[in-house]
Design an enzyme around this catalytic site. Structure first.
Site, mmCIF file in Angstrom:
data_model
loop_
_atom_site.group_PDB
_atom_site.id
_atom_site.type_symbol
_atom_site.label_atom_id
_atom_site.label_comp_id
_atom_site.label_asym_id
_atom_site.label_seq_id
_atom_site.Cartn_x
_atom_site.Cartn_y
_atom_site.Cartn_z
ATOM 1 N N ALA A 1 -2.192 10.562 -0.706
ATOM 2 C CA ALA A 1 -2.044 9.201 -0.181
ATOM 3 C C ALA A 1 -2.532 9.227 1.267
ATOM 4 O O ALA A 1 -1.764 9.442 2.206
ATOM 5 C CB ALA A 1 -0.588 8.755 -0.253
ATOM 6 N N THR B 1 3.147 8.265 8.973
ATOM 7 C CA THR B 1 2.921 8.897 7.683
ATOM 8 C C THR B 1 3.345 7.927 6.592
ATOM 9 O O THR B 1 3.540 6.739 6.865
ATOM 10 C CB THR B 1 3.652 10.262 7.615
ATOM 11 N N ASN B 2 3.452 8.374 5.358
ATOM 12 C CA ASN B 2 3.906 7.485 4.284
ATOM 13 C C ASN B 2 4.812 8.267 3.343
ATOM 14 O O ASN B 2 5.036 9.463 3.535
ATOM 15 C CB ASN B 2 2.710 6.849 3.562
ATOM 16 N N LEU B 3 5.320 7.608 2.322
ATOM 17 C CA LEU B 3 6.378 8.191 1.492
ATOM 18 C C LEU B 3 5.864 9.008 0.309
ATOM 19 O O LEU B 3 6.636 9.357 -0.575
ATOM 20 C CB LEU B 3 7.318 7.085 0.994
ATOM 21 N N SER B 4 4.583 9.336 0.282
ATOM 22 C CA SER B 4 4.087 10.177 -0.802
ATOM 23 C C SER B 4 4.836 11.511 -0.810
ATOM 24 O O SER B 4 4.954 12.173 0.225
ATOM 25 C CB SER B 4 2.588 10.430 -0.613
#
Ligand code: C5P
Length: 225
Positions: A96, A29-32
Site C-alpha cells: 500500500a 503511513t497507513n494501516l496496511s
C-alpha cells in the site's frame, strides 16, 4: 504437498505500507498490515520459486525460505524494486504505497515554538511504482509478469478493470470488502483480459496459494527465470 508450479521463477513481492518522513521522528503511513503480501511470498516459496519480499514497516516474521529487504519510503521501495525487476520473472505489487509524501523532510525534529502556530505540510505525488515497472521492456515482453492490487470501495469489478489497463498489468487483484486491512481473511476478485474470477472469502494464506496457482497458469509455457 504443493505442486512446484513456480520452480525456476524469481518472484518479487512488495508488501505493507510505506512511511513518508516529516522529520526524524515523525511521518505518515497507513494501516496496511502486510499480511496478504507476506502470505503471497510464503505461497510462492511453497510453489518452488526463489522469492524476494520487499517490505515496508510491518511487524511480521519473514516466511521461511524467503529473502527479505526492508524499506521505508515509497522512493526507497521504488529503487529497490526497480533493481529486482531487472532479474525477476514475476512481480506482485501488494504494498500500500503512499500516494503522497511531504515535499521535504525536516533535518531536525520540528519543535513547538510556544506561539500556538502549527507547521504547514506540503505534499508531492509519489511515483506509481507498479506502472513504472510494468512499462519496462521486460514486462511488456512478458518476461516479467506483473500483478497489481486494488482496494476499491465501490464498483470493484469495473474499477479494477480500468485500473488494470491504466497500470498496464496483465492481472489485477481486487480486495473484496471494505476493511481487509489487518484482517486474517479476505476475498479476492481476479481481473484479467479475459474477465473476472472470484476467490471466495478465506484465510489470506489460502487465497495466496490460489493466487499463486493462477499466476503460474498465466506464465509463458516453459518459462524460467
Ligand atoms: O492506484 P492504486 O493505489 O489504487 O493502485 C494500487 C496498486 O498499485 C497496488 O498494486 C500498489 O502496490 C500499486 N501502487 C504503486 N505505487 C503507487 C501506488 C500504488 O506501485 N504509488
Amino acid at each position: 504437498f504443493t505442486p512446484k508450479t513456480l520452480a525456476g521463477q524469481h518472484v518479487v513481492v512488495s508488501a505493507g505500507p510505506t512511511f513518508e518522513a516529516i522529520d526524524p521522528v515523525r511521518g505518515l503511513t497507513n494501516l496496511s498490515s502486510g499480511k496478504m503480501g507476506f502470505a503471497i511470498a510464503r505461497a510462492a516459496h511453497e510453489a518452488g520459486a526463489h522469492v524476494t519480499l520487499v517490505a515496508g514497516p510491518v511487524a511480521l516474521p519473514t516466511p521461511r525460505g524467503v529473502g527479505r529487504i526492508n524499506v521505508k519510503s515509497a522512493l526507497n521501495m521504488q529503487r529497490t524494486l526497480q533493481v529486482l525487476a531487472q532479474t525477476a520473472s514475476v512481480f506482485v505489487s501488494a504494498a500500500a504505497v503512499a500516494d503522497w509524501r511531504p515535499v521535504s523532510a525536516a533535518e531536525q525534529k520540528i519543535k513547538k515554538d510556544g506561539s500556538g502556530s502549527v507547521p504547514a505540510l506540503n505534499f508531492v505525488e509519489n511515483p506509481d511504482i507498479l506502472a513504472g515497472i510494468a512499462a519496462q521492456p521486460r514486462a511488456v515482453a512478458r518476461q516479467l509478469f506483473c500483478v497489481g492490487f486494488a482496494a476499491e470501495s465501490q464498483d470493484l469489478q469495473a474499477q479494477a478493470q480500468v485500473k488494470r489497463v491504466r497500470k498496464g498489468v496483465p492481472l489485477l487483484v481486487g480486495n473484496i470488502g471494505p476493511d481487509t486491512f489487518g484482517q486474517d481473511e479476505n476475498a479476492l476478485l481476479l481481473v484479467d483480459e479475459q474477465g473476472t474470477t472470484e476467490l471466495p472469502r478465506a484465510h489470506k494464506l489460502h487465497l495466496a496459494r490460489q493466487l499463486v496457482a493462477e499466476i503460474a497458469q498465466r506464465l509463458p509455457v516453459g518459462s524460467v527465470a
